[in-house]
Design an enzyme around this catalytic site. Structure first.
Site, PDB file in Angstrom:
ATOM      1  CD  GLU A 275     -13.859  18.222  41.232  1.00 23.82           C
ATOM      2  OE1 GLU A 275     -13.008  18.289  39.691  1.00 23.82           O
ATOM      3  OE2 GLU A 275     -14.330  17.539  41.733  1.00 23.82           O
ATOM      4  CG  ASP A 348     -18.576  13.364  39.938  1.00 22.24           C
ATOM      5  OD1 ASP A 348     -19.184  13.457  38.768  1.00 22.24           O
ATOM      6  OD2 ASP A 348     -17.595  13.347  40.892  1.00 22.24           O
ATOM      7  CD  GLU A 376     -14.904  10.035  38.718  1.00 28.91           C
ATOM      8  OE1 GLU A 376     -15.636  10.155  37.932  1.00 28.91           O
ATOM      9  OE2 GLU A 376     -14.657  10.345  39.614  1.00 28.91           O
TER      10      GLU A 376
HETATM   11  C1  GCV Z   1     -11.726  15.804  35.353  1.00 31.93           C
HETATM   12  C2  GCV Z   1     -15.165  14.262  39.513  1.00 31.93           C
HETATM   13  C3  GCV Z   1     -13.954  13.438  39.209  1.00 31.93           C
HETATM   14  C4  GCV Z   1     -12.680  14.715  38.806  1.00 31.93           C
HETATM   15  C5  GCV Z   1     -12.781  15.243  37.292  1.00 31.93           C
HETATM   16  C6  GCV Z   1     -14.383  15.932  37.576  1.00 31.93           C
HETATM   17  C7  GCV Z   1     -14.761  16.469  36.648  1.00 31.93           C
HETATM   18  O1  GCV Z   1     -14.612  15.350  40.357  1.00 31.93           O
HETATM   19  O2  GCV Z   1     -13.300  13.108  40.083  1.00 31.93           O
HETATM   20  O3  GCV Z   1     -11.640  13.508  38.715  1.00 31.93           O
HETATM   21  O4  GCV Z   1     -12.164  15.625  37.082  1.00 31.93           O
HETATM   22  O5  GCV Z   1     -15.402  15.246  38.411  1.00 31.93           O
HETATM   23  O6  GCV Z   1     -15.841  16.157  36.234  1.00 31.93           O
HETATM   24  O7  GCV Z   1     -14.667  17.530  36.203  1.00 31.93           O
END
Ligand code: GCV
Length: 674
Positions: A275, A348, A376
């Protein structure tokens, strides 16, 4: 104290707790704000607690906790040789109760265990309990940013007040450490995995030290997340290439500096090449090369690297396969003090995922699992979702003995009740208890938590525990039943947007990539004739999941694109089953409201009302999810919403136009509410 008196006091303690004296009669309960968590035992200060030997800060805490909370006869603490430093034994002899351990942390855990037994009304006659933690690493990961925001945090701002530290050390740091110690959590990664390189500046390391000093007496080690490009950003080097000698030296010096401040520092957590985060692959190096370079710097001090496997570069068109494709070839190449940290599922933290196949395919690499406490993808801090059943489901496939540790993405913030939802505390509690003993059942842990947090009366505990145990399944049903996943809104992960299209966006960030609904059916074909993700699982599971007729229905649409008319085990068609599951989720949310309303006599009115209003939001959101998903999917199935279930109350057009105005770090007051 004579023996009779001692036995009398023990008996009194047992009876009192069995009778549930922490539940007052209806109407007499003083309001509580939830800040005391499950540690609400009133100060007693009469217990005779003895320790002979060299005192440590942890033993001092153990003594003070027992003196303040134990209502039985004398307790003696003793350090003895042999056994794990966190393990303990509690037993009774002619002089009362004795707690022994080879380490001061073990004595502290033993003290909390004894108090927990008392406060939950456990049978303590002829007590003889030996406990040792299942995992060495039981760590909370805080996704807290230097500006005080929390990524995916829904309980206010960060606990860490970076702007005040190190001069002002908030009392909450100790309260936090105490809560962790009481359930056996022994580590905290203080900052977000999307790490700001600035955490490694001298000024910030002094702040980290100040927090570490508060956590240490409670047996909680401090770790930080680091940004792989730190040598460039903080050290002004021209590269962060892990094979560059100057880079290795920079990390070694930085690590030495950290240990100079924090001698028992735990190590680093790293999100690399994921990411948008920098990492070794930027230089053509592997994850192992990157991790091992950091590991070499830490090894001399006994530190570890927790290297995350949450990567999804476009190595394959199926995101669910990508982490395995990238990490499996590196099996056996990591240094001994590197632990690969893997999310429980391959995508995720969805409400339900099969386990990540990396857990069974990495045979020569120490691994740890990453769970998410912050909700989340399960309704933020608005929805009641007790997550122990989700974690137990994972352990049904991945035996705890195959793991080095367990990490939980924390759900804490500076909200007065810590977690935003009073029942969010149960996930913090359960995470610690299961990290210590994954053999505990979800029900046992829920019961412990309820008795300590609210009241031990079975008229309260039994129905509310039932609600907790059913809550995660209810969320699955009203959000994403039968293996559906990731059909959330674009700007946040709170509400439904299965229709969401964003021009130019990555396909695998869009719901249609996951649900693949069309006129024929719905679901992601990961069978051998589809993306073949099933082949990443051991043969028996590959066969089970790969065949539509044997695939467990909870994973059906995860592994298969299934025709709308497919006959389900219930005898219904897939479409009708989907309708019934969504509807069931809604009725469960409504039932939880009834359960809670009936619990009113047993709960102080402040916490009662807080939970009541959250459950209202949850019910409304459940209807929103059901109406949005069913009406949208009906445009593909061409079938009417099953007549046996509640009719939609929202218009699809209205819901499609609606945009929830929140950021990723907020919990909305309500969702779609027309
Ligand atoms: C910390 C997902 C979440 C992100 C998070 C990522 C990760 O994509 O939406 O906010 O980033 O996981 O675990 O690195």
């Amino acid at each position: 104290m004579n023996r009779m008196k001692c036995l009398y006091l023990i008996a009194f303690a047992i009876c009192a707790s069995v009778l549930g004296f922490n539940c007052a009669v209806a109407g007499e309960l003083a309001d509580e704000d939830g800040s005391r968590l499950w540690l609400r035992g009133d100060k007693y200060n009469g217990a005779e607690v003895l320790f002979r030997g060299s005192m440590t800060p942890s033993i001092e805490i153990a003594l003070s906790e027992l003196r303040g909370g134990w209502r039985g006869g004398p307790v003696r603490l003793e350090l003895k040789k042999g056994g794990g430093k966190e393990s303990f034994r509690i037993f009774s002899d002619k002089n009362g109760i004795k707690i022994t351990s080879a380490g001061d942390a073990g004595l502290l855990y033993g003290a909390y265990h004894l108090l927990r037994m008392q406060n939950t009304g456990a049978d303590m006659s002829n007590i003889d309990v030996s406990e040792m933690p299942a995992f060495d690493l039981r760590i909370l990961n805080h996704w807290d940013n230097p500006d005080g925001s929390i990524e995916r945090g829904y309980a206010g701002h960060s606990l860490w007040r970076w702007d005040e530290l190190p001069g002002v050390v908030a009392p909450r740091y100790r309260e936090y450490a105490r809560a962790n110690a009481s359930v056996g959590i022994n580590g905290a990664v203080l900052n977000n995995v999307n790490a700001s390189p600035t955490i490694l500046t001298k000024d910030n390391l002094v702040k980290v030290k100040a927090i570490a000093d508060e956590l240490r007496p409670y047996g909680v080690k401090t770790y930080i997340s680091v940004n792989f490009a730190s040598p460039m950003v903080v050290g002004c080097l021209p590269t962060a290439d892990p094979l560059d000698k100057g880079v290795g030296r920079w990390w070694k010096d930085k690590v030495d500096e950290i240990y100079g401040l924090i001698p028992d520092f735990g190590g680093f957590l790293v999100k690399a090449n994921s990411e948008g985060q920098p990492g070794p692959c930027d230089y053509g190096r592997t994850h192992a090369e990157g991790a091992n370079m950091l590991a070499a710097a830490l090894a001399r001090h006994g530190g570890i690297v927790m290297w995350r496997a949450f990567v999804y570069s476009a190595s394959d068109s199926d995101r669910a396969k990508q982490a395995s494709l990238e990490f499996q070839p590196l099996d056996g190449e990591f240094a001994p003090n590197v632990i690969v940290q893997i999310k429980n599922g391959p995508i995720d933290f969805q409400p339900r995922e099969p386990y990540s196949p990396l857990f069974t395919s990495l045979e020569h690499t120490p691994t740890m699992v990453e769970m998410q406490l912050t909700q989340e993808y399960l309704g933020f801090s608005n929805h009641l979702a007790y997550l122990a059943p989700l974690w137990k489901e994972f352990f049904d496939f991945v035996p705890p003995s195959s793991l080095k540790g367990i990490a939980g993405v924390a759900n804490t913030g500076d909200d007065v009740n810590w977690c935003g939802h009073h029942f969010g505390q149960s996930n913090w509690y359960a995470f610690g208890r299961m990290a210590w003993d994954p053999g505990l059942t979800s029900g046992e842990v829920a019961e412990e938590w309820l008795k300590q947090t609210f009241c031990s009366d079975s008229a309260f505990v039994t129905p509310v525990k039932g609600m907790m145990l059913d809550s995660r399944e209810a969320v699955v049903d009203y959000m994403m039943p039968l293996g559906l996943h990731h059909i959330f809104a674009w700007g946040h992960h709170y509400g439904p947007e299965p229709w969401c299209e964003v021009p130019g966006a990555r396909h695998d960030w869009l719901p249609s990539y996951y649900h693949r609904a069309d006129k024929q059916g719905i679901g992601f074909d990961r069978s051998v004739t589809g993306s073949n993700a099933v082949s990443q699982y051991p043969d028996s599971l590959c066969r089970l999941y790969g065949d539509v007729s044997t695939c467990p229905e909870e994973y059906l649409l995860w592994f298969h694109h299934v025709p709308w008319g497919h006959k389900m085990r219930s005898g219904r068609t897939l479409w009708d089953e989907l309708c019934h599951r969504y509807d069931h989720g809604v009725s469960e949310a409504r039932r939880f409201q009834c359960v809670w309303d009936m619990a009113e006599p047993y709960v102080d009115s402040r916490r009662f009302r807080d939970v009541q209003s959250k459950l209202r939001i949850q019910s409304r959101d459940a209807v929103w999810w059901k109406d949005a998903c069913l009406q949208y999917f009906a445009t593909f199935s061409g079938m009417p919403i099953s007549y046996g279930i509640e009719r939609p109350v929202h218009d699809l057009d209205d819901m499609m136009k609606f945009k929830l105005d929140i950021t990723n770090e907020e919990c909305p007051e309500s969702g779609f509410n027309k």
